[in-house]
Design a protein around this motif. Structure first.
Motif, PDB file in Angstrom:
ATOM      1  N   HIS A 227       2.572  33.106  12.261  1.00 15.15           N
ATOM      2  CA  HIS A 227       1.833  34.328  12.926  1.00 15.15           C
ATOM      3  C   HIS A 227       1.075  34.979  11.980  1.00 15.15           C
ATOM      4  CE1 HIS A 227       5.221  33.098  15.765  1.00 15.15           C
ATOM      5  NE2 HIS A 227       4.178  33.548  16.684  1.00 15.15           N
ATOM      6  N   GLN A 231      -2.653  37.036  12.547  1.00 17.64           N
ATOM      7  CA  GLN A 231      -2.656  38.212  12.115  1.00 17.64           C
ATOM      8  C   GLN A 231      -3.486  38.706  11.244  1.00 17.64           C
ATOM      9  OE1 GLN A 231       2.096  38.440  12.119  1.00 17.64           O
ATOM     10  NE2 GLN A 231       1.287  40.646  12.751  1.00 17.64           N
ATOM     11  N   LYS A 374       1.480  41.546  16.210  1.00 16.75           N
ATOM     12  CA  LYS A 374       2.002  40.225  16.886  1.00 16.75           C
ATOM     13  C   LYS A 374       2.648  40.703  18.222  1.00 16.75           C
ATOM     14  CE  LYS A 374       5.537  36.865  17.333  1.00 16.75           C
ATOM     15  NZ  LYS A 374       7.028  36.316  16.646  1.00 16.75           N
ATOM     16  N   VAL A 375       1.743  40.310  19.417  1.00 11.50           N
ATOM     17  CA  VAL A 375       2.400  40.639  20.923  1.00 11.50           C
ATOM     18  C   VAL A 375       3.358  39.540  21.324  1.00 11.50           C
ATOM     19  CG1 VAL A 375       1.416  40.941  23.158  1.00 11.50           C
ATOM     20  CG2 VAL A 375       0.067  41.795  21.069  1.00 11.50           C
ATOM     21  N   SER A 376       3.122  38.447  21.310  1.00 12.40           N
ATOM     22  CA  SER A 376       3.975  37.379  21.928  1.00 12.40           C
ATOM     23  C   SER A 376       4.084  37.310  23.297  1.00 12.40           C
ATOM     24  CB  SER A 376       5.584  37.639  21.153  1.00 12.40           C
ATOM     25  OG  SER A 376       6.494  36.796  21.726  1.00 12.40           O
ATOM     26  N   GLY A 382       7.526  40.890  19.760  1.00 14.18           N
ATOM     27  CA  GLY A 382       6.381  41.566  19.280  1.00 14.18           C
ATOM     28  C   GLY A 382       6.690  42.164  18.020  1.00 14.18           C
ATOM     29  N   CYS A 384       4.773  45.462  15.560  1.00 20.15           N
ATOM     30  CA  CYS A 384       3.542  46.254  15.375  1.00 20.15           C
ATOM     31  C   CYS A 384       3.983  47.835  15.060  1.00 20.15           C
ATOM     32  CB  CYS A 384       2.360  46.367  16.413  1.00 20.15           C
ATOM     33  SG  CYS A 384       1.119  47.103  15.847  1.00 20.15           S
ATOM     34  N   LEU A 390      -1.871  48.859  18.565  1.00 15.89           N
ATOM     35  CA  LEU A 390      -1.278  47.896  19.678  1.00 15.89           C
ATOM     36  C   LEU A 390      -2.053  47.968  20.945  1.00 15.89           C
ATOM     37  CD1 LEU A 390       0.776  45.582  20.278  1.00 15.89           C
ATOM     38  CD2 LEU A 390       2.415  47.416  20.720  1.00 15.89           C
ATOM     39  N   ARG A 394      -4.335  45.336  22.986  1.00 11.23           N
ATOM     40  CA  ARG A 394      -4.011  44.906  24.408  1.00 11.23           C
ATOM     41  C   ARG A 394      -5.188  45.096  25.233  1.00 11.23           C
ATOM     42  NH1 ARG A 394       1.299  43.862  25.492  1.00 11.23           N
ATOM     43  NH2 ARG A 394       2.905  44.521  24.354  1.00 11.23           N
TER      44      ARG A 394
END
Length: 402
Positions: A227, A231, A374-376, A382, A384, A390, A394
């Motif tokens: 990741h 990122q 990282k949202v996942s 996730g 942040c 964030l 999104r």
């Protein structure tokens, strides 16, 4: 405080993808600055804060290590590792000033670990830190019962593997890899597991993410990107909307057809597939699942290939999210006749000794002094530290709140 039994005794005791990402940073973003943060997602049986002194001492020892010529020769023998990267590693030494361990005032039972400095000099810390925290933690409990329980469970896994292997043939074979370095019970137990599987299940176990164990047991070292690589491109100068395509493009430029498994869940699979167009589908050998429902993920990926008129049989799906053997078998049965599969199994191999494993991670939280996220596809995975960033991420990628 002097360490009598170092957890990390070789800098090669790390996952392959740390080196492949590090090489890319050396060649393409050597000036990058980074910050990483440690997090424990579950409640340990004993407070991690009480282990601070021993962990500090282990880090002191870690930062005294250098790569040996024998280790560098092995790394240099991998066809995708460049000679200038080996020259860099010959001079490389982890710097103690880049890592800090503390106990938060408002959470006295927890442990805060942060790594901050040049990305090129900080990114290797992650796996070493996680392995150190794990082993120091489990050393607080009697080892004999855990080792004995681990042997019983490992023998049961071998029996199950042999029974599974004797079943009816499918279009593609069942293969798995050891991905257990970061959350292993101990260095010695991890090696025992890998050595046993390499000896007793050689036709099914196709490699390990641990470079030292791959070298020691003649296994294939496995790994591409994590990741943190994707990122980092959130802060590498392109429009945020383009960061995934930019990261994939740079990866292809670096490896020219090698290491062709792409990670899909930094901002969720749906957002990834919107960027993973025909160009990238043809350039990459397959995809890695690391969060969300793996069956739903696999069907989405298959539909994506079909939509672009690419035969999924020519691709590979690598599953690596909290797998155990039974989970891997179920996924294999579901997908094996439509796409090649591989299963990266970690904690349930390297830390199945009767005690609840720690759910610890160390993630990139800032790059070039900017927040990254990282949202996942799984709630809770996730990470942040900047809510405004964030929310913006999104919005840009049309990601719903979980």
């Amino acid at each position: 405080m002097r360490v009598t039994d170092p957890v990390i005794q070789s800098l090669l005791d790390n996952d392959l993808y740390k080196f492949t990402m590090m090489q890319t940073i050396l060649h393409q973003n050597p000036e990058a600055q980074a910050e990483y943060a440690f997090k424990c997602r579950n409640k340990p049986e004993i407070p991690l804060s009480g282990l601070r002194a021993e962990i500090e001492a282990q880090l002191d020892h870690l930062c005294s290590l250098r790569f040996s010529e024998d280790e560098l020769a092995y790394l240099g023998g991998l066809r995708f590792i460049k000679s200038d990267f080996i020259d860099f590693l010959r001079l490389f030494q982890l710097q103690r000033r880049f890592i800090e361990v503390s106990v938060p005032e408002d959470k006295p039972e927890e442990l805060a670990i942060r790594v901050k400095g040049p990305m090129l000099h900080c990114m290797l810390f992650e796996i070493y830190v996680l392995a150190i925290v794990n082993e120091v933690y489990f050393r607080q409990f009697p080892s004999e019962p855990s080792w004995a329980e681990g042997e019983v469970r490992l023998a049961a896994k071998l029996d199950r593997l042999k029974a599974f292997a004797s079943g009816p043939e499918r279009r593609n074979p069942f293969v798995f890899f050891d991905f257990g370095t970061r959350r292993r019970y101990s260095r010695v137990w991890h090696e025992e597991v890998v050595a046993t599987l390499a000896r007793e299940a050689a036709s099914l176990m196709r490699g390990t993410s641990n470079v030292l164990l791959a070298k020691r047991y003649g296994l294939t070292p496995i790994g591409t990107m994590a990741h943190e690589y994707l990122q980092a491109f959130q802060a590498f100068g392109s429009r945020l909307r383009d960061f995934q395509r930019n990261a994939l493009e740079h990866w292809v430029h670096e490896y020219r057809g090698d290491l062709g498994i792409a990670l899909t869940d930094v901002v969720g699979t749906d957002a990834f597939l919107r960027d993973f167009d025909l160009y990238f589908c043809k350039l990459f050998d397959g995809l890695r699942h690391d969060s969300g429902d793996p069956f739903v993920w696999g069907e989405k990926a298959l539909a994506h290939y079909h939509k672009l008129r690419i035969d999924p049989a020519s691709k590979m799906f690598v599953f690596s999210d909290g797998l155990d053997m039974e989970g891997a078998f179920a996924l294999y049965h579901h997908f094996a006749d439509r796409v090649r599969t591989g299963f990266g199994i970690g904690t349930s191999l390297s830390n199945d000794c009767g005690k609840e494993p720690l759910q610890i991670v160390m993630k990139l939280v800032r790059c070039n002094y900017q927040p990254v996220a990282k949202v996942s596809d799984s709630p809770g995975k996730g990470m942040c530290e900047d809510a405004n960033f964030l929310n913006y991420l999104r919005d840009v990628f049309e990601i719903e709140q979980q």
